[in-house]
Enzyme design. Sequence first.
Site, short mmCIF file in Angstrom:
data_model
loop_
_atom_site.label_atom_id
_atom_site.label_comp_id
_atom_site.label_asym_id
_atom_site.label_seq_id
_atom_site.Cartn_x
_atom_site.Cartn_y
_atom_site.Cartn_z
N ARG A 155 31.48 25.95 48.79
CA ARG A 155 32.55 25.19 48.18
C ARG A 155 33.75 26.13 48.09
O ARG A 155 34.85 25.44 48.27
CB ARG A 155 32.03 25.27 46.52
CG ARG A 155 30.72 24.22 46.35
CD ARG A 155 30.30 24.23 44.90
NE ARG A 155 29.67 25.48 44.85
CZ ARG A 155 28.21 25.26 44.44
NH1 ARG A 155 27.72 24.27 44.15
NH2 ARG A 155 27.53 26.26 44.42
N ILE A 156 33.88 27.31 47.92
CA ILE A 156 34.96 28.10 48.03
C ILE A 156 35.53 28.06 49.11
O ILE A 156 36.70 28.20 49.57
CB ILE A 156 34.67 29.55 47.30
CG1 ILE A 156 34.21 29.28 45.99
CG2 ILE A 156 35.99 30.41 47.62
CD1 ILE A 156 33.70 30.77 45.38
N THR A 175 29.05 28.85 59.50
CA THR A 175 28.54 28.98 58.29
C THR A 175 27.00 28.78 58.45
O THR A 175 26.54 28.20 59.65
CB THR A 175 28.98 27.77 57.42
OG1 THR A 175 28.58 27.88 55.96
CG2 THR A 175 28.52 26.45 57.73
N ALA A 236 34.29 37.67 48.11
CA ALA A 236 32.80 37.30 47.93
C ALA A 236 32.16 38.25 47.30
O ALA A 236 32.06 38.41 46.02
CB ALA A 236 32.09 36.72 49.18
N ARG A 237 31.31 39.05 48.02
CA ARG A 237 30.76 40.41 47.57
C ARG A 237 30.83 41.42 48.50
O ARG A 237 30.68 41.46 49.82
CB ARG A 237 29.04 40.24 47.32
CG ARG A 237 28.65 39.07 46.22
CD ARG A 237 28.86 40.12 44.91
NE ARG A 237 28.37 39.03 43.79
CZ ARG A 237 29.45 38.20 42.92
NH1 ARG A 237 30.73 38.13 43.41
NH2 ARG A 237 28.83 37.58 42.11
N GLU A 266 30.95 48.72 43.10
CA GLU A 266 32.03 48.47 41.97
C GLU A 266 31.60 49.45 40.62
O GLU A 266 30.47 49.44 40.45
CB GLU A 266 32.21 46.97 41.82
CG GLU A 266 32.64 46.28 42.82
CD GLU A 266 32.85 44.80 42.89
OE1 GLU A 266 32.70 44.34 41.44
OE2 GLU A 266 33.15 44.08 43.61
N HIS A 284 38.06 42.83 41.59
CA HIS A 284 37.27 41.79 41.30
C HIS A 284 37.78 40.69 40.30
O HIS A 284 37.01 40.68 39.30
CB HIS A 284 35.83 42.03 40.82
CG HIS A 284 34.65 41.14 41.42
ND1 HIS A 284 33.46 41.78 41.54
CD2 HIS A 284 34.79 39.89 41.10
CE1 HIS A 284 32.74 40.58 41.83
NE2 HIS A 284 33.49 39.58 41.61
N ILE A 285 38.99 40.14 40.52
CA ILE A 285 39.53 39.16 39.67
C ILE A 285 39.40 37.52 40.15
O ILE A 285 40.11 36.70 39.66
CB ILE A 285 40.74 39.41 39.40
CG1 ILE A 285 41.82 39.70 40.45
CG2 ILE A 285 40.94 40.68 38.25
CD1 ILE A 285 43.41 39.83 40.13
C1 DGY Z 1 31.24 35.23 40.80
O1 DGY Z 1 31.38 34.22 40.11
O2 DGY Z 1 30.43 35.51 41.42
C2 DGY Z 1 32.48 36.15 40.61
O3 DGY Z 1 32.24 37.06 41.62
C3 DGY Z 1 32.79 36.77 39.26
O4 DGY Z 1 33.77 35.88 38.77
#
Ligand code: DGY
Length: 318
Positions: A155-156, A175, A236-237, A266, A284-285
């Site tokens: 989605r993102i 992907t 993402a992460r 983090e 992480h915003i």
């Molecule tokens: C998520 O939703 O996974 C974001 O990293 C935190 O808002």
Amino acid sequence: MATVYVSRRLPGPVMAELARRFILIGQPHDRPATREELLEAASQADALAVTLTERVDADVLDRAPRLKVVAVYAVGYDNVDVTAATRRGIVVTNTPDVLTETTADLAWALILGVMRRIPEADRLVREGRWEGWAPAQLLGADVFGKTLGIIGMGRIGRAVARRAAGFGMTVLYHTRHPLSHEEEVALHAKYLPMPQVLQRADIVTIHTPLTDTTRGMIGKAELAVMRRSAYLINTARGAVVDEAALAEALEQGRLAGAGLDVYQHEPHVHPRLLALPNTVLLPHIGSATTETRVKMGLMVADNITAVLEGRKAPHRVN
Ligand code: DGY
């Protein structure tokens, strides 16, 4: 009424809605819940509403005789041992969709921020060091017309691709499950194996969940095939990228810059990334807008309500 533990203080309207629907136990703080607080709460709760700063593993689940649902206030749920929860018949839910566009916006803020050197420019003005217009001051890189490489076209990733049309970009992606021909046409996006995306892109932006497969997916070898003029963006992460390898590539000029919102450990940020001028580092915003964080919270409430009423949770992941 069911008892629900909320690990962090969520936005006001969300806390009010949760309090209206459930008996809230424990004391939600602005800081992450401690392990002891989480274990204590788990022993009494019908539902846990947790954020990505709490780890819900088999130990927590073993101490939770009444627990029916772990509702994660995030789309990513790598902090929850989903296999262990499934084995115990505990539902795990997340908050997809509502944060898609918000997170895509932030990925673009990082692209523009690092390529046009926005934080450096802001500091120059704010710190009183600006002496007026100069021809070679803070030269960045053009964004429009470039090639955007998207790793993870969920989605993102797709929301990021949609925005690329406004910048006249070529979009390449990799992907797990390639898009249909129609979707590719709509997004002007072309599927390629990951090494080719990395080789050809001017900007590589990561939108994969953190799994056993994606952990450390962008390491020394992957960074080595990227262009020297390329930028890496991660919303993402953190653990998808090997931060030490990234710092080394940036220090050695093998990459032009990086825009990061997420980190391997983090809130620790790799000191070598902090020392570099060509990194834009955010705390992480990705989903941090008032509208989105409220929607995420109401989704948590709906997921919990559904499970406790014996219905299928709208956003169940197991
Ligand atoms: C998520 O939703 O996974 C974001 O990293 C935190 O808002």
